[in-house]
Structure formats: structure tokens, C-alpha cells
Design a protein around this motif. Structure first.
Motif, mmCIF file in Angstrom:
data_model
loop_
_atom_site.group_PDB
_atom_site.id
_atom_site.type_symbol
_atom_site.label_atom_id
_atom_site.label_comp_id
_atom_site.label_asym_id
_atom_site.label_seq_id
_atom_site.Cartn_x
_atom_site.Cartn_y
_atom_site.Cartn_z
ATOM 1 N N ALA A 234 62.934 25.789 71.951
ATOM 2 C CA ALA A 234 63.000 26.243 70.565
ATOM 3 C C ALA A 234 62.756 25.098 69.594
ATOM 4 O O ALA A 234 62.311 25.318 68.464
ATOM 5 C CB ALA A 234 64.347 26.891 70.281
ATOM 6 N N ARG B 218 64.544 32.674 73.506
ATOM 7 C CA ARG B 218 65.823 32.055 73.154
ATOM 8 C C ARG B 218 66.995 32.783 73.799
ATOM 9 O O ARG B 218 68.089 32.816 73.247
ATOM 10 C CB ARG B 218 65.990 32.040 71.635
ATOM 11 N N ASP C 145 69.810 33.009 69.360
ATOM 12 C CA ASP C 145 69.387 33.060 67.960
ATOM 13 C C ASP C 145 70.133 34.147 67.180
ATOM 14 O O ASP C 145 69.704 34.567 66.115
ATOM 15 C CB ASP C 145 67.884 33.307 67.862
ATOM 16 N N ALA D 42 62.545 28.362 64.902
ATOM 17 C CA ALA D 42 62.025 27.291 65.739
ATOM 18 C C ALA D 42 60.580 26.991 65.352
ATOM 19 O O ALA D 42 59.816 27.862 64.927
ATOM 20 C CB ALA D 42 62.099 27.689 67.216
#
Length: 467
Positions: free
Chosen positions: A278, A409, A417, A464
């Protein structure tokens, strides 16, 4: 050298090691467990059976008193070492064993309780103090995989039940590891009250809590105790403290607490590949798959150990270490497949834990749970099966050299996230799932969620950068 001294020295060549891991030291824990398995040193479930206390991580001033309490519960001669850096475990164990042998052969030269060596060697702290009379031998593992329904028989394998829950009226640091006033006075994680001083308790005798009376689930007036568990129990999530209200073996109330989580540049070990990706760093799909499979094997090993499947737990941990060492999949793929399938197809295991900690998908989603606990849509056994399924799925990608996509993620415990770390949601659902369960069953439910306290210092991943 007389025969007694010779026998004592022989026993000290393979000392029983009680390992305590602090938040932020997962990598050290894994290194220690692999080294202890290589040496064949026993891992006891309670301080009373330990010769050596190994602390992985950097203790804070607030940790000193409860660590001292554990050490005082160990038989003489007790040696405590603190390992703070990766790569120092083998040297630390060698040094501690030499010290144990010397102290066993020359007990009169041992320091008074609380005396500690001042030296620090490359991240290794060596500390000592005599403990209680040595009336226990190191405990090994059992091959018995017989079970009783829902752990009603406490030979079900619950480590905490064996080491300290058989008698609620006799609480020592050796029983629960965190069972001291000293720990609570430090206010770990903002805990409310402390043992014997809880606003609902009737009082204390010699520092121990007295029971109060309350209605149980059958509307009977039974003794009620407020008892802290953790953070150093065997097969217990690192740094977690649960303050339970118990009536007999039944959990009537739960307060969740934890040790402080260090903040800094170090990423949570199990989430590291996805967090690095990320950030835009180069991470292969194979390395992420290895970390996910290893994380699930670590969780499954803890779960199986609590459920009494010691052999299967040991195999999961050995496979975990081989995965993390980078061994090619063909070197252990067959054993991995056999272990996963054997556990997944066990009728006795399913029968013994089915129905514990049911968490339907709608309740999980409402609580913010993601990852395997959400996908399982069921009980503790379903969550174990979900880990096994993800291990099987990830096995094919262990050697994949393609880049991990920057927008992936989802770590081993869920989305990284979201508005909160995945393990925070797991902690939030604990009180609901544990209340009303018998203590041995509560240990299994907790192990089936296996929250990672290290994640709590993690800021949500968002925005990210794609490079």
C-alpha cells in the motif's frame, strides 16, 4: 560432583522455558519458538513448572511488576532473560542455560530475590531471582486427542483451566500470570479497577478477592468472582487482558483490556506485506501468500493447542516456520496438505467445539468484522475451517513472483483500509460471544478469533500511492 548435582545439571541442559511476548515482538516470539523446538526444550503451561522465563520485546516500566510476579512463582533457581533484538535468541538461551547450571550447582551463590544482573549484551538482558520450592517437573505435550462435548471435561485441553482455574478460591501469579494487584495498579490500557478493589467486590483477604453473591443463569444465588486473565497465559493472544466475572465455570461478564502497544516505524508483523504494498513498495504475491498462510497456521496452532490437539498444533507451528523461512513449496507442500485435511475432516474435533461462539454474518458485519471471521458466518469450528480453506487456497501461490497489487489491503484478519484495525472489531465482539460460556469454552472462542493486539496501533490504510 555428587549424584544429585549431576542429575540437576543434566536436567538443566534442557530447561523448561516459559515464554512471554510483549506487543510488537511477534517476530521474536516466532524465532524463539522455532529455536526451542530445534533444541527440544519443554514449554510448560505455568510458571511453577518453568526453569527459565524468556521475555520477547522491550518491557515498559509498567510491565516490571507483573513480570516480577511471574518470576517469583517459578521454582528456584529462576532465571529471567529479556530478548529485544532478532538474531539474539540462540545466544540468549545458551547464556541462560549456563547460568541455570551454575546456579543449580551453587545455590548459595544465588542472589537474593529481586537481584538482577546489570549487563546488557546486544539487546539481551539477563535477570535472576530465586523462586518458590521446585515441586513440579517440566510438563511435556500429550498425544491424547480425545475430547468431551464443549470442554465440559476440563481435560479438553484448555491450558488455563489446567494451570489455574480448577480452584477459584486460590489465585496466585502462577495460575493466571497477570493475577496480581501490581499489574492492575499500573493501569494497563486504561483498565477499570483492579483485583480485590473492584467497585462490585465485597473486599479482599491477604490481597485476594472475596466472592460476592449474584443470580446465575438458573436464577440461583452463587458466588461471583472478578478475575483478570492474561497477558502471559500459554496459547493466549499477545498482550490481551480479559477481566472476567465468573460464577463457577460460567462467564457472566467481560471487560477487554490490553498492554500498551508501541508505536513507531515497525509495521504489525502479520500485516506487513499488504501495508508495504500500500506504500508503493515492491512485494510479491508469493511473499504475501506465505505470510497469510503462516498467520493462519499460527492461529490454528493456538486454537488446536487450546482444544487439546497438541500434535496437530505442533505440526501447524512447524509448517508455519518453514513457510516463513522461505522453503520452497515442494519441500513441505505434502505435509501441509495432509495436516490441513486431517484437521478439517476430524469428526471428533467438530463434535467437541461445534456451536461455540456463533457469529452470523449479519452480526459480524454490523460490528465491523472483516476477513475470515466474517467469511466463516458461523461458530468457532467454522472459523477454523475458514483458516484452513485460505491456507489451501494460498498454497498454490507461495512461489508466485508477480507483484502484489497496490490496492490489495486485506490482511490475515481483515481489511486494513477500514475505519478501524481488523482486530479492534474482533475485540469488540468478544464480550457478547464469551458471556454465558463456560471458561474452557471461552478459551476456544477467543482462540477462534485470535485478535492481534499489534494492529491496534495501526492507522487505517487509505489513499495508497500507486507507483
Amino acid at each position: 560432583m555428587d549424584l544429585r548435582s549431576l542429575l540437576r545439571r543434566t536436567a538443566m541442559n534442557r530447561p523448561a522455558v516459559l515464554a512471554v511476548t510483549l506487543p510488537g515482538a511477534t517476530e521474536l516470539r516466532l524465532e524463539l519458538e522455532a529455536e526451542l523446538r530445534r533444541r527440544g526444550w519443554p514449554l510448560p503451561s505455568a510458571p511453577a513448572a518453568a526453569d527459565l522465563l524468556v521475555v520477547c520485546g522491550v518491557p515498559s516500566p509498567q510491565d516490571a511488576q507483573w513480570l516480577d510476579a511471574i518470576e517469583r512463582s517459578m521454582p528456584e533457581p529462576a532465571v529471567r532473560i529479556v530478548v529485544e533484538q532478532s538474531g539474539q535468541v540462540a545466544h540468549a538461551l545458551d547464556t541462560a542455560r549456563r547460568d541455570l547450571i551454575a546456579r543449580a550447582l551453587n545455590p548459595r551463590e544465588a542472589g537474593e530475590p529481586g537481584d538482577h544482573a546489570d549487563g546488557v549484551h546486544e539487546g539481551l538482558h539477563d535477570e535472576h531471582s530465586p523462586g518458590a520450592h521446585h515441586d513440579s517437573s517440566p510438563s511435556g505435550t500429550s498425544d491424547d486427542q480425545g475430547h468431551s462435548r464443549h470442554g465440559m471435561d476440563h481435560n479438553h485441553g484448555d491450558q488455563a483451566a489446567r494451570s489455574g482455574h480448577e480452584d477459584h478460591g486460590h489465585h496466585e501469579p502462577a495460575d493466571h500470570a497477570a493475577h496480581t494487584d501490581q499489574m492492575d495498579h499500573q493501569g494497563h490500557g486504561g483498565a477499570v479497577g483492579h483485583m480485590g478493589h473492584d467497585t462490585h467486590a465485597m473486599g479482599e483477604v491477604a490481597g485476594l478477592p472475596m466472592a460476592e453473591r449474584a443470580d446465575d443463569r438458573d436464577e440461583l444465588r452463587l458466588d461471583q468472582l472478578h478475575v483478570p486473565f492474561g497477558p502471559a497465559l500459554t496459547d493466549w493472544p499477545t498482550g490481551l487482558i480479559l477481566r472476567l466475572t465468573l460464577q463457577g465455570d460460567v462467564v457472566q461478564g467481560v471487560e477487554v483490556d490490553h498492554l500498551s502497544v508501541p508505536s513507531g516505524h515497525r509495521l504489525p508483523f502479520w500485516d506487513e506485506p499488504w501495508l508495504r504494498a500500500a506504500r508503493g513498495e515492491g512485494v510479491t504475491r508469493g511473499s504475501a501468500a506465505r505470510r497469510r498462510c503462516a498467520a493462519h497456521l499460527d492461529s490454528a496452532g493456538r486454537f488446536l493447542a487450546v482444544a487439546g490437539w497438541d500434535d496437530a498444533a505442533a505440526r501447524c507451528r512447524r509448517l508455519r516456520d518453514e513457510l516463513l523461512s522461505g522453503a520452497p513449496s515442494e519441500a513441505f507442500g505434502g505435509e501441509l496438505r495432509r495436516t490441513v485435511r486431517r484437521v478439517g475432516k476430524s469428526r471428533s474435533l467438530r463434535w467437541s467445539i461445534a456451536g461455540l461462539g456463533a457469529l452470523p454474518v449479519d452480526r459480524a458485519r454490523a460490528a465491523g468484522v472483516t476477513g475470515p471471521a466474517l467469511a466463516a458466518d458461523g461458530d468457532a469450528y467454522d472459523r477454523l475451517l475458514t483458516w484452513l480453506t485460505e491456507i489451501e487456497r494460498g498454497r498454490e501461490a507461495l512461489d508466485d513472483t508477480r507483484s502484489l497489487t497496490w490496492d490489495d489491503r486485506t490482511g490475515p484478519r481483515g481489511r486494513l483500509d477500514g475505519p478501524q484495525p481488523p482486530s479492534q472489531a474482533l475485540l469488540d465482539v468478544l464480550p457478547e460471544l464469551l458471556t454465558g460460556a463456560e471458561f474452557a469454552c471461552a478459551r476456544i472462542i477467543l482462540a477462534s478469533l485470535d485478535p492481534d493486539i499489534e494492529e491496534l496501533a495501526l492507522a487505517p490504510v487509505s489513499g495508497a500511492t500507486h507507483v
